[in-house]
Design a protein around this motif. Structure first.
Motif, short mmCIF file in Angstrom:
data_model
loop_
_atom_site.label_atom_id
_atom_site.label_comp_id
_atom_site.label_asym_id
_atom_site.label_seq_id
_atom_site.Cartn_x
_atom_site.Cartn_y
_atom_site.Cartn_z
N TYR A 1 16.34 57.74 46.15
CA TYR A 1 15.60 56.59 45.62
C TYR A 1 14.19 56.48 46.20
CZ TYR A 1 17.73 55.27 50.04
OH TYR A 1 18.14 55.30 51.34
N CYS A 2 13.91 57.22 47.25
CA CYS A 2 12.72 56.92 48.06
C CYS A 2 11.52 57.79 47.69
CB CYS A 2 13.05 57.09 49.54
SG CYS A 2 11.68 56.61 50.61
N GLN B 1 7.15 51.59 61.54
CA GLN B 1 8.06 52.22 60.57
C GLN B 1 7.51 53.58 60.15
OE1 GLN B 1 8.80 51.02 56.26
NE2 GLN B 1 10.53 50.03 57.26
N ALA B 2 8.42 54.47 59.77
CA ALA B 2 8.01 55.80 59.30
C ALA B 2 9.16 56.45 58.55
CB ALA B 2 7.64 56.69 60.49
N GLU C 1 11.82 59.52 58.40
CA GLU C 1 12.62 59.93 59.56
C GLU C 1 12.13 61.26 60.12
OE1 GLU C 1 16.79 58.87 59.31
OE2 GLU C 1 17.27 60.83 60.14
N GLY D 1 14.72 55.22 61.40
CA GLY D 1 15.87 56.00 60.93
C GLY D 1 16.91 56.32 61.99
N LEU E 1 17.73 49.24 60.73
CA LEU E 1 18.31 50.43 60.10
C LEU E 1 19.21 49.95 58.97
CD1 LEU E 1 18.45 53.58 60.45
CD2 LEU E 1 20.63 53.19 61.57
N ARG E 2 18.67 50.01 57.78
CA ARG E 2 19.45 49.50 56.65
C ARG E 2 20.62 50.42 56.33
NH1 ARG E 2 15.32 47.64 51.89
NH2 ARG E 2 14.26 45.93 52.95
N GLU F 1 21.76 50.35 53.47
CA GLU F 1 21.36 50.59 52.06
C GLU F 1 22.38 50.07 51.06
OE1 GLU F 1 18.41 51.19 52.26
OE2 GLU F 1 17.96 52.65 53.81
N ARG G 1 25.54 56.74 59.30
CA ARG G 1 24.58 55.63 59.33
C ARG G 1 25.16 54.47 60.16
NH1 ARG G 1 19.19 55.81 57.72
NH2 ARG G 1 18.49 53.79 56.98
N MET H 1 19.63 47.49 49.53
CA MET H 1 18.80 47.35 48.33
C MET H 1 19.62 46.63 47.27
SD MET H 1 16.72 50.93 48.21
CE MET H 1 18.09 51.91 48.81
N PRO I 1 14.81 43.88 46.56
CA PRO I 1 15.18 44.54 45.31
C PRO I 1 14.91 46.03 45.36
CG PRO I 1 13.12 43.30 45.05
CD PRO I 1 13.67 42.96 46.40
N TYR I 2 15.78 46.79 44.74
CA TYR I 2 15.51 48.21 44.50
C TYR I 2 14.44 48.29 43.42
CZ TYR I 2 16.05 52.65 42.05
OH TYR I 2 15.80 53.83 41.41
N ILE I 3 13.44 49.15 43.65
CA ILE I 3 12.38 49.36 42.65
C ILE I 3 12.27 50.86 42.39
CG2 ILE I 3 9.95 48.96 42.08
CD1 ILE I 3 9.91 46.80 44.30
N LEU J 1 6.99 53.84 48.99
CA LEU J 1 8.45 53.94 48.91
C LEU J 1 8.89 53.77 47.47
CD1 LEU J 1 9.32 51.64 51.92
CD2 LEU J 1 9.24 54.12 51.92
N TYR J 2 8.14 52.93 46.73
CA TYR J 2 8.48 52.62 45.33
C TYR J 2 7.20 52.34 44.57
CZ TYR J 2 8.40 48.25 47.95
OH TYR J 2 8.05 47.25 48.82
N1 SAH Z 1 13.07 56.11 57.58
C1 SAH Z 1 13.42 54.76 57.95
C2 SAH Z 1 12.62 53.74 57.20
C3 SAH Z 1 12.84 53.84 55.73
S1 SAH Z 1 11.79 52.91 54.67
C4 SAH Z 1 14.91 54.57 57.78
O1 SAH Z 1 15.59 55.48 57.36
O2 SAH Z 1 15.41 53.51 58.11
C5 SAH Z 1 12.53 51.35 54.79
C6 SAH Z 1 13.43 50.93 53.66
O3 SAH Z 1 12.76 51.00 52.40
C7 SAH Z 1 14.66 51.77 53.42
O4 SAH Z 1 15.65 51.50 54.35
C8 SAH Z 1 15.04 51.39 52.00
O5 SAH Z 1 16.02 50.35 51.99
C9 SAH Z 1 13.72 50.86 51.40
N2 SAH Z 1 13.38 51.63 50.19
C10 SAH Z 1 13.19 52.94 50.06
N3 SAH Z 1 13.00 53.28 48.78
C11 SAH Z 1 13.07 52.13 48.06
C12 SAH Z 1 12.97 51.81 46.68
N4 SAH Z 1 12.78 52.75 45.76
N5 SAH Z 1 13.08 50.51 46.32
C13 SAH Z 1 13.28 49.55 47.24
N6 SAH Z 1 13.40 49.79 48.56
C14 SAH Z 1 13.30 51.06 48.97
#
Ligand code: SAH
Length: 330
Positions: free
Chosen positions: A52-53, A90-91, A93, A125, A145-146, A148, A168, A187, A217-219, A298-299
């Motif tokens: 998704y990223c 943040q970064a 991983e 991460g 650390l989500r 997800e 995770r 998300m 929200p997921y985007i 990210l989105y």
């Molecule tokens: N590398 C780190 C940070 C990730 S970016 C890690 O793994 O924790 C932070 C967050 O952005 C992710 O945990 C994810 O939930 C969110 N993210 C990534 N892609 C996304 C998308 N397409 N839509 C919404 N949120 C997103």
């Protein structure tokens, strides 16, 4: 609250009642202040390939960058100058030695320059215990650390083969062991995800007894494999669901920190404000230097602009630690 009640509210049973309740729970338990974490997106280089990223390693349309130590210092100085109280680093991983040491140096700088006053959250991460310990010893005290999705099945669908939901979760346990205030999140509105899954996400976070939450929200990002799959929720529905998720989590976990996220603001230009109104208490204004900001995508449509903070009741110069965590420790 029973799962059925959570589900009913996620369907929109009575938003007015839900938001009145969550606002009341928030003001009784943690007050109405907004705590800031200046967000520094230190690098978009990533060894992971999450489906998704936008900054997944297989996306060759990304200009990869890593801020120099000096650039990170400038962002930290900016946060100190604005009296932000905390920063989030943040970064993508990475687990190479150079990266681990860069983070260590940045932590040391932030602590020294602010004479110990700068609160620091990391969002970098999954790492080994020794790395989490090292960064904790250098002064980071919170980590995001989500998970997800709390559903193992959905997790597997949105990640490449071989990625593990259990791994995770184990990383979250390592963070706890290292002594961080631990944040997770999900998300909202992913393909394959249902209202029932979102209710489970909330109950999962409650069971895990987390200290902080960031969920949004997921985007879709059109350069990613997941964007080829449809979510059953429109963007508008994802905004509504995110607000209900924040409100419900505030009622379930009255004293944790909950962020009003950039993804929410991306889908609704009043998103930050709405999230804070229904129960969130944290905002993470982006303070990444302009040169890099446009590459941390990210989105789709992630905003580059700086948010006007004058409209919020900000607690300047305070860490705004999770009260939930402080109470656990005694
Ligand atoms: N590398 C780190 C940070 C990730 S970016 C890690 O793994 O924790 C932070 C967050 O952005 C992710 O945990 C994810 O939930 C969110 N993210 C990534 N892609 C996304 C998308 N397409 N839509 C919404 N949120 C997103």
């Amino acid at each position: 609250m029973t799962k059925q009640e959570v589900v009913d509210h996620l369907y929109g049973l009575d938003d007015e009642l839900l938001f009145a309740k969550s606002e009341q729970v928030k003001s009784l338990n943690i007050g109405s202040k907004v705590y800031l974490r200046g967000l520094i997106e230190i690098s978009n280089i990533c060894i992971k390939d999450c489906l998704y990223c936008g900054i997944r390693k297989s996306n060759s349309n990304v200009d990869r960058y890593q801020l120099t130590f000096k650039e990170v210092c400038q962002s930290i100085d900016f946060a100190i100058g604005k009296n932000f109280g905390s920063v989030v680093i943040q970064a993508g991983e990475r687990s190479d030695e150079a990266f681990i040491l860069l983070i260590k140096r940045c932590l040391k700088y932030a602590k020294e320059k602010s004479e110990g006053r700068m609160g620091i959250t990391l969002s970098l991460g999954e790492q080994e215990q020794s790395v989490y310990d090292l960064w904790k010893n250098e002064g980071a005290h919170r980590y995001l650390l989500r998970i997800e999705s709390s559903s193992n099945e959905i997790y597997n669908k949105i990640h490449p083969e071989g990625y593990s939901w259990n791994a995770r979760l184990e990383a979250i346990e390592r963070l706890r062991k290292a002594g961080y205030q631990v944040g997770t999140g999900v998300m909202i509105g992913l393909p394959f995800q249902t209202i029932d899954d979102l209710a489970d996400d909330l109950l999962f976070m409650q069971r895990l007894d987390i200290d902080m939450c960031g969920m949004g929200p997921y985007i879709e990002h059109f350069d990613t494999p997941l964007s080829k799959f449809e979510s059953q929720f429109t963007h508008k529905e994802r905004v509504a669901l995110t607000l209900r998720m924040i409100a419900l989590l505030r009622i379930l976990m009255p004293k944790i920190n909950i962020a009003s996220t950039t993804a929410l603001q991306t889908l609704d230009n009043q998103g930050f404000k709405k999230g804070l109104t229904v129960g969130a208490n944290i905002m993470m204004p982006n303070i990444t230097p302009d040169v890099a900001r446009k590459n941390y995508n990210l989105y789709q449509n992630k905003p580059y602009s700086t948010i006007d903070l004058s409209q919020f009741d900000v607690a300047y110069g305070e860490w705004g630690d999770s009260i939930h965590y402080s109470l656990k420790s005694f």
